[in-house]
Scaffold this motif. Structure first.
Motif, PDB file in Angstrom:
ATOM      1  N   GLN A  48       0.836  -1.199   0.000  1.00 50.98           N
ATOM      2  CA  GLN A  48       0.000   0.000   0.000  1.00 50.98           C
ATOM      3  C   GLN A  48       0.870   1.247   0.000  1.00 50.98           C
ATOM      4  N   GLY A  49       2.001   1.175   0.696  1.00 47.20           N
ATOM      5  CA  GLY A  49       2.945   2.283   0.714  1.00 47.20           C
ATOM      6  C   GLY A  49       4.047   2.036  -0.300  1.00 47.20           C
ATOM      7  N   LYS A  50       5.243   2.501   0.014  1.00 51.21           N
ATOM      8  CA  LYS A  50       6.377   2.313  -0.898  1.00 51.21           C
ATOM      9  C   LYS A  50       7.050   0.959  -0.720  1.00 51.21           C
ATOM     10  N   PHE A  51       7.003   0.403   0.493  1.00 50.42           N
ATOM     11  CA  PHE A  51       7.754  -0.814   0.808  1.00 50.42           C
ATOM     12  C   PHE A  51       6.891  -1.800   1.580  1.00 50.42           C
ATOM     13  N   ARG A  52       7.323  -3.048   1.560  1.00 50.99           N
ATOM     14  CA  ARG A  52       6.750  -4.090   2.409  1.00 50.99           C
ATOM     15  C   ARG A  52       7.873  -4.551   3.337  1.00 50.99           C
ATOM     16  N   ILE A  53       7.593  -4.613   4.616  1.00 46.23           N
ATOM     17  CA  ILE A  53       8.591  -4.988   5.607  1.00 46.23           C
ATOM     18  C   ILE A  53       8.197  -6.323   6.220  1.00 46.23           C
ATOM     19  N   ILE A  54       9.149  -7.255   6.227  1.00 49.67           N
ATOM     20  CA  ILE A  54       8.916  -8.569   6.819  1.00 49.67           C
ATOM     21  C   ILE A  54      10.004  -8.808   7.857  1.00 49.67           C
ATOM     22  N   LEU A  55       9.599  -8.980   9.110  1.00 49.23           N
ATOM     23  CA  LEU A  55      10.533  -9.259  10.198  1.00 49.23           C
ATOM     24  C   LEU A  55      10.382 -10.717  10.603  1.00 49.23           C
ATOM     25  N   ILE A  56      11.505 -11.399  10.722  1.00 49.66           N
ATOM     26  CA  ILE A  56      11.477 -12.792  11.172  1.00 49.66           C
ATOM     27  C   ILE A  56      12.243 -12.848  12.484  1.00 49.66           C
ATOM     28  N   GLU A  57      11.484 -12.962  13.572  1.00 50.80           N
ATOM     29  CA  GLU A  57      12.099 -13.064  14.889  1.00 50.80           C
ATOM     30  C   GLU A  57      12.494 -14.518  15.133  1.00 50.80           C
ATOM     31  N   ASN A  58      13.612 -14.711  15.782  1.00 55.58           N
ATOM     32  CA  ASN A  58      14.120 -16.050  16.092  1.00 55.58           C
ATOM     33  C   ASN A  58      14.287 -16.894  14.834  1.00 55.58           C
ATOM     34  N   ALA A  59      14.929 -16.308  13.834  1.00 60.31           N
ATOM     35  CA  ALA A  59      15.121 -16.998  12.556  1.00 60.31           C
ATOM     36  C   ALA A  59      15.938 -18.278  12.712  1.00 60.31           C
ATOM     37  N   GLU A  60      16.685 -18.389  13.791  1.00 60.10           N
ATOM     38  CA  GLU A  60      17.463 -19.613  14.013  1.00 60.10           C
ATOM     39  C   GLU A  60      16.558 -20.820  14.254  1.00 60.10           C
ATOM     40  N   ARG A  61      15.286 -20.595  14.490  1.00 57.56           N
ATOM     41  CA  ARG A  61      14.337 -21.692  14.692  1.00 57.56           C
ATOM     42  C   ARG A  61      13.724 -22.167  13.366  1.00 57.56           C
ATOM     43  N   MET A  62      14.251 -21.657  12.263  1.00 56.99           N
ATOM     44  CA  MET A  62      13.767 -22.050  10.947  1.00 56.99           C
ATOM     45  C   MET A  62      14.292 -23.447  10.610  1.00 56.99           C
ATOM     46  N   LEU A  63      13.404 -24.324  10.221  1.00 56.18           N
ATOM     47  CA  LEU A  63      13.806 -25.665   9.805  1.00 56.18           C
ATOM     48  C   LEU A  63      14.523 -25.581   8.457  1.00 56.18           C
ATOM     49  N   ILE A  64      15.303 -26.612   8.122  1.00 57.38           N
ATOM     50  CA  ILE A  64      16.096 -26.613   6.893  1.00 57.38           C
ATOM     51  C   ILE A  64      15.229 -26.371   5.650  1.00 57.38           C
ATOM     52  N   PRO A  65      14.088 -27.066   5.472  1.00 56.00           N
ATOM     53  CA  PRO A  65      13.261 -26.786   4.296  1.00 56.00           C
ATOM     54  C   PRO A  65      12.757 -25.333   4.281  1.00 56.00           C
ATOM     55  N   ALA A  66      12.475 -24.788   5.448  1.00 52.75           N
ATOM     56  CA  ALA A  66      12.033 -23.394   5.538  1.00 52.75           C
ATOM     57  C   ALA A  66      13.170 -22.452   5.149  1.00 52.75           C
ATOM     58  N   GLN A  67      14.387 -22.780   5.552  1.00 48.26           N
ATOM     59  CA  GLN A  67      15.545 -21.963   5.177  1.00 48.26           C
ATOM     60  C   GLN A  67      15.709 -21.936   3.659  1.00 48.26           C
ATOM     61  N   ASN A  68      15.587 -23.102   3.047  1.00 51.03           N
ATOM     62  CA  ASN A  68      15.714 -23.188   1.592  1.00 51.03           C
ATOM     63  C   ASN A  68      14.607 -22.409   0.884  1.00 51.03           C
ATOM     64  N   ALA A  69      13.380 -22.511   1.401  1.00 53.38           N
ATOM     65  CA  ALA A  69      12.262 -21.774   0.808  1.00 53.38           C
ATOM     66  C   ALA A  69      12.470 -20.269   0.965  1.00 53.38           C
ATOM     67  N   PHE A  70      13.020 -19.856   2.096  1.00 52.77           N
ATOM     68  CA  PHE A  70      13.279 -18.434   2.321  1.00 52.77           C
ATOM     69  C   PHE A  70      14.348 -17.924   1.366  1.00 52.77           C
ATOM     70  N   LEU A  71      15.392 -18.708   1.149  1.00 49.25           N
ATOM     71  CA  LEU A  71      16.436 -18.302   0.194  1.00 49.25           C
ATOM     72  C   LEU A  71      15.868 -18.173  -1.212  1.00 49.25           C
ATOM     73  N   LYS A  72      14.977 -19.092  -1.601  1.00 49.00           N
ATOM     74  CA  LYS A  72      14.338 -19.008  -2.912  1.00 49.00           C
ATOM     75  C   LYS A  72      13.489 -17.735  -3.013  1.00 49.00           C
ATOM     76  N   LEU A  73      12.846 -17.397  -1.910  1.00 54.41           N
ATOM     77  CA  LEU A  73      12.010 -16.194  -1.882  1.00 54.41           C
ATOM     78  C   LEU A  73      12.861 -14.943  -2.112  1.00 54.41           C
ATOM     79  N   LEU A  74      14.067 -14.946  -1.566  1.00 52.95           N
ATOM     80  CA  LEU A  74      14.951 -13.793  -1.710  1.00 52.95           C
ATOM     81  C   LEU A  74      15.514 -13.683  -3.128  1.00 52.95           C
ATOM     82  N   GLU A  75      15.578 -14.774  -3.844  1.00 50.50           N
ATOM     83  CA  GLU A  75      16.086 -14.743  -5.216  1.00 50.50           C
ATOM     84  C   GLU A  75      15.121 -14.005  -6.053  1.00 50.50           C
TER      85      GLU A  75
END
Length: 75
Positions: A48-75
């Motif tokens: 709605q504004g200029k940017f979208r902000i996504i905060l991930i608290e305790n990212a170290e609790r991300m499971l391996i498949p979630a980490q891979n999906a997050f990296l794909k999202l950043l690509e």
């Protein structure tokens, strides 16, 4: 706690109601691939504004498949 508490946007962010700010908390449970996919769906939407902000608290609790999906999202 860094909100001015006077403008509408600060009220919406503080109440987790502002659509351009997402906070994913992984306090008690691990962050699953489904949680990351949900973030991906939201990230695809036009902000709605200029940017979208996504905060991930305790990212170290991300499971391996979630980490891979997050990296794909950043690509």
């Amino acid at each position: 706690n860094g909100f001015c508490k006077t403008c509408e946007i600060c009220h919406l962010i503080a109440s987790n109601s502002y659509p351009d700010v997402m906070v994913l908390k992984g306090k008690k449970e691990n962050i699953s691939i489904d949680m990351i996919r949900k973030i991906g769906e939201q990230a695809q939407l036009r902000p709605q504004g200029k940017f979208r902000i996504i905060l991930i608290e305790n990212a170290e609790r991300m499971l391996i498949p979630a980490q891979n999906a997050f990296l794909k999202l950043l690509e």
